[in-house]
Design a protein around this motif. Structure first.
Motif, PDB file in Angstrom:
ATOM      1  N   GLY A 125       0.785  -1.226   0.000  1.00  0.00           N
ATOM      2  CA  GLY A 125       0.000   0.000   0.000  1.00  0.00           C
ATOM      3  C   GLY A 125       0.816   1.274   0.000  1.00  0.00           C
ATOM      4  O   GLY A 125       0.267   2.367   0.189  1.00  0.00           O
ATOM      5  N   GLU A 126       2.116   1.164  -0.232  1.00  0.00           N
ATOM      6  CA  GLU A 126       2.988   2.350  -0.219  1.00  0.00           C
ATOM      7  C   GLU A 126       2.694   3.234  -1.426  1.00  0.00           C
ATOM      8  O   GLU A 126       2.487   2.753  -2.536  1.00  0.00           O
ATOM      9  CB  GLU A 126       4.446   1.911  -0.238  1.00  0.00           C
ATOM     10  CG  GLU A 126       5.435   3.075  -0.237  1.00  0.00           C
ATOM     11  CD  GLU A 126       6.871   2.619  -0.359  1.00  0.00           C
ATOM     12  OE1 GLU A 126       7.768   3.489  -0.304  1.00  0.00           O
ATOM     13  OE2 GLU A 126       7.092   1.398  -0.540  1.00  0.00           O
ATOM     14  N   THR A 127       2.671   4.546  -1.220  1.00  0.00           N
ATOM     15  CA  THR A 127       2.504   5.495  -2.311  1.00  0.00           C
ATOM     16  C   THR A 127       3.828   5.669  -3.034  1.00  0.00           C
ATOM     17  O   THR A 127       4.802   6.159  -2.460  1.00  0.00           O
ATOM     18  CB  THR A 127       2.007   6.857  -1.787  1.00  0.00           C
ATOM     19  OG1 THR A 127       0.737   6.692  -1.153  1.00  0.00           O
ATOM     20  CG2 THR A 127       1.872   7.851  -2.928  1.00  0.00           C
ATOM     21  N   LEU A 128       3.854   5.263  -4.294  1.00  0.00           N
ATOM     22  CA  LEU A 128       5.083   5.321  -5.073  1.00  0.00           C
ATOM     23  C   LEU A 128       5.255   6.660  -5.767  1.00  0.00           C
ATOM     24  O   LEU A 128       6.371   7.029  -6.144  1.00  0.00           O
ATOM     25  CB  LEU A 128       5.092   4.203  -6.115  1.00  0.00           C
ATOM     26  CG  LEU A 128       4.950   2.774  -5.568  1.00  0.00           C
ATOM     27  CD1 LEU A 128       4.914   1.774  -6.717  1.00  0.00           C
ATOM     28  CD2 LEU A 128       6.085   2.458  -4.606  1.00  0.00           C
ATOM     29  N   GLY A 129       4.154   7.388  -5.956  1.00  0.00           N
ATOM     30  CA  GLY A 129       4.233   8.681  -6.599  1.00  0.00           C
ATOM     31  C   GLY A 129       2.901   9.402  -6.543  1.00  0.00           C
ATOM     32  O   GLY A 129       1.840   8.785  -6.550  1.00  0.00           O
ATOM     33  N   THR A 130       2.961  10.734  -6.447  1.00  0.00           N
ATOM     34  CA  THR A 130       1.757  11.568  -6.454  1.00  0.00           C
ATOM     35  C   THR A 130       1.854  12.543  -7.612  1.00  0.00           C
ATOM     36  O   THR A 130       2.838  13.283  -7.742  1.00  0.00           O
ATOM     37  CB  THR A 130       1.609  12.344  -5.132  1.00  0.00           C
ATOM     38  OG1 THR A 130       1.561  11.427  -4.037  1.00  0.00           O
ATOM     39  CG2 THR A 130       0.338  13.175  -5.143  1.00  0.00           C
ATOM     40  N   LEU A 131       0.833  12.533  -8.472  1.00  0.00           N
ATOM     41  CA  LEU A 131       0.793  13.392  -9.653  1.00  0.00           C
ATOM     42  C   LEU A 131       0.013  14.653  -9.303  1.00  0.00           C
ATOM     43  O   LEU A 131      -1.182  14.583  -8.987  1.00  0.00           O
ATOM     44  CB  LEU A 131       0.139  12.670 -10.827  1.00  0.00           C
ATOM     45  CG  LEU A 131       0.947  11.571 -11.545  1.00  0.00           C
ATOM     46  CD1 LEU A 131       1.345  10.448 -10.594  1.00  0.00           C
ATOM     47  CD2 LEU A 131       0.147  11.002 -12.713  1.00  0.00           C
ATOM     48  N   VAL A 132       0.673  15.806  -9.328  1.00  0.00           N
ATOM     49  CA  VAL A 132       0.079  17.062  -8.896  1.00  0.00           C
ATOM     50  C   VAL A 132       0.107  18.062 -10.048  1.00  0.00           C
ATOM     51  O   VAL A 132       1.155  18.297 -10.653  1.00  0.00           O
ATOM     52  CB  VAL A 132       0.837  17.647  -7.683  1.00  0.00           C
ATOM     53  CG1 VAL A 132       0.228  18.966  -7.262  1.00  0.00           C
ATOM     54  CG2 VAL A 132       0.842  16.655  -6.528  1.00  0.00           C
ATOM     55  N   GLY A 133      -1.063  18.668 -10.355  1.00  0.00           N
ATOM     56  CA  GLY A 133      -1.094  19.657 -11.420  1.00  0.00           C
ATOM     57  C   GLY A 133      -2.488  20.117 -11.785  1.00  0.00           C
ATOM     58  O   GLY A 133      -2.671  21.251 -12.227  1.00  0.00           O
ATOM     59  N   HIS A 134      -3.490  19.272 -11.599  1.00  0.00           N
ATOM     60  CA  HIS A 134      -4.864  19.661 -11.921  1.00  0.00           C
ATOM     61  C   HIS A 134      -5.423  20.582 -10.840  1.00  0.00           C
ATOM     62  O   HIS A 134      -5.070  20.475  -9.653  1.00  0.00           O
ATOM     63  CB  HIS A 134      -5.749  18.421 -12.050  1.00  0.00           C
ATOM     64  CG  HIS A 134      -5.541  17.655 -13.322  1.00  0.00           C
ATOM     65  ND1 HIS A 134      -6.054  18.060 -14.529  1.00  0.00           N
ATOM     66  CD2 HIS A 134      -4.863  16.497 -13.555  1.00  0.00           C
ATOM     67  CE1 HIS A 134      -5.715  17.185 -15.464  1.00  0.00           C
ATOM     68  NE2 HIS A 134      -4.990  16.223 -14.904  1.00  0.00           N
TER      69      HIS A 134
END
Length: 336
Positions: A26-35
């Motif tokens: 369940g580890e977060t490997l990446g967060t996409l930020v821009g919207h």
């Protein structure tokens, strides 16, 4: 959305972000930020799993490279603002692209047609646009009108899908229709139109099976629907030849999925807080199918015989004559 290795998956959120999560822990490997608004959809390139595309309520389409990040926070490498902006009926104004379009219509569906072309569907303009990823900033290269009559005012595009054999494009719309295009003749418009289900919501999705010969869709009437594209079709008519999967108890059947390695197994998710798994019993043919074939023969409709699938495309294992029923081991997942 499962990523290519099935060891991680991507999710979108109302907070304007998307996340890549590891299945194992369940580890977060990446967060996409821009919207700046809810993210409505996310898709990955079929042959380049490091490249993702997202679209959202802010009207923007963004391209992401998972290899480019800083402390697991990713920024878009390409941004298309106001992708489905509404400029009215003036053709000259429709070609304009600006940072602040007159009306940034929400982008609700995406699909990679191939490695170089991305399709997008709008919530209000009823169009499917194709973008050349090699020069996406120059604007869309062509557009599809699912209705084919120029009238795009009263419906939106809820889902897009490309069959695994790359022969057909599916566009589900909020006027309770599913439009099928040929990838080799997109400029000729809709080949077939499927109907019978209820889809006035952007949450109701549709998809191809692994062979590209069948279509599965959710519906607002607590059912799922299956169409067989090899059955007879009548030109310029909404096809009502379908099977219904009944088993959910109230609410909207929204997301649907066909097993990628087993054409006889599908899953449906519903507002009744369950995910149901269905299995095709090939030993118990559906009596309705015989009636459909008889009716088609009487109306003089021709059978759409699918071409030989290319290498790597799943061979067909079942037909709409198979009877889909809840899996025998009662695989019903309760969502709390």
């Amino acid at each position: 959305m499962w990523l290519y290795d099935d060891l991680s998956f991507a999710t979108v959120s109302g907070d304007g972000s998307a996340k890549i999560t590891a299945v194992r822990d369940g580890e977060t490997l990446g967060t996409l930020v821009g919207h700046s608004g809810s993210v409505k959809t996310i898709r990955s390139k079929p042959m380049n799993p490091h490249t993702l595309s997202t679209a959202g309520r802010d009207g923007n389409i963004m391209i992401w490279d998972l290899r480019v990040h800083q402390e697991r926070v990713l920024k878009p490498v390409v941004r298309v603002q106001g992708a489905h902006a509404i400029y009215g009926n003036d053709p000259a104004k429709r070609k304009q692209r600006s940072v602040n379009p007159p009306s940034a219509s929400s982008v609700t569906a995406l699909a990679f047609l191939n490695e170089e072309t991305l399709l997008s569907g709008g919530a209000a303009d009823g169009r499917v646009l194709a973008w050349d990823l090699r020069n996406i900033s120059s604007g869309h290269v062509f557009e599809l009108n699912p209705r084919g009559d120029g009238n795009t005012d009263s419906f939106g595009v809820s889902s897009l899908d490309i069959d695994p054999c790359s022969r057909r494009v599916l566009a589900g719309t909020t006027d309770s229709k599913i439009h099928i295009f040929s990838t080799t003749s997109l400029d000729e418009g809709t080949q077939r139109t499927l109907g019978g289900h209820m889809s006035r919501s952007f949450y109701v999705k549709a998809t191809f099976d692994p062979t590209g010969d069948m279509v599965l869709s959710g519906s607002e009437d607590s059912r799922a629907y299956v169409w067989d594209l090899s059955l007879p079709s009548k030109q310029n008519a909404v096809e009502q030849n379908y099977l219904t999967l009944e088993g959910h108890y109230g609410g909207e059947v929204s997301d649907v999925s066909w097993c990628r390695t087993d054409c006889t197994t599908i899953a449906t998710a519903c507002d009744d807080c369950t995910v149901r798994v269905w299995k095709a019993d090939q030993e118990e043919p559906c009596r309705a199918s015989a009636l459909l074939n008889q009716r088609a023969s009487q109306e003089g409709m021709e059978v759409d015989t699918p071409s030989v699938p290319p290498r790597g495309c799943h061979q067909r294992q079942t037909t709409i004559t198979s009877f889909f029923s809840p899996a025998r081991d009662n695989r019903v997942i309760q969502v709390k």
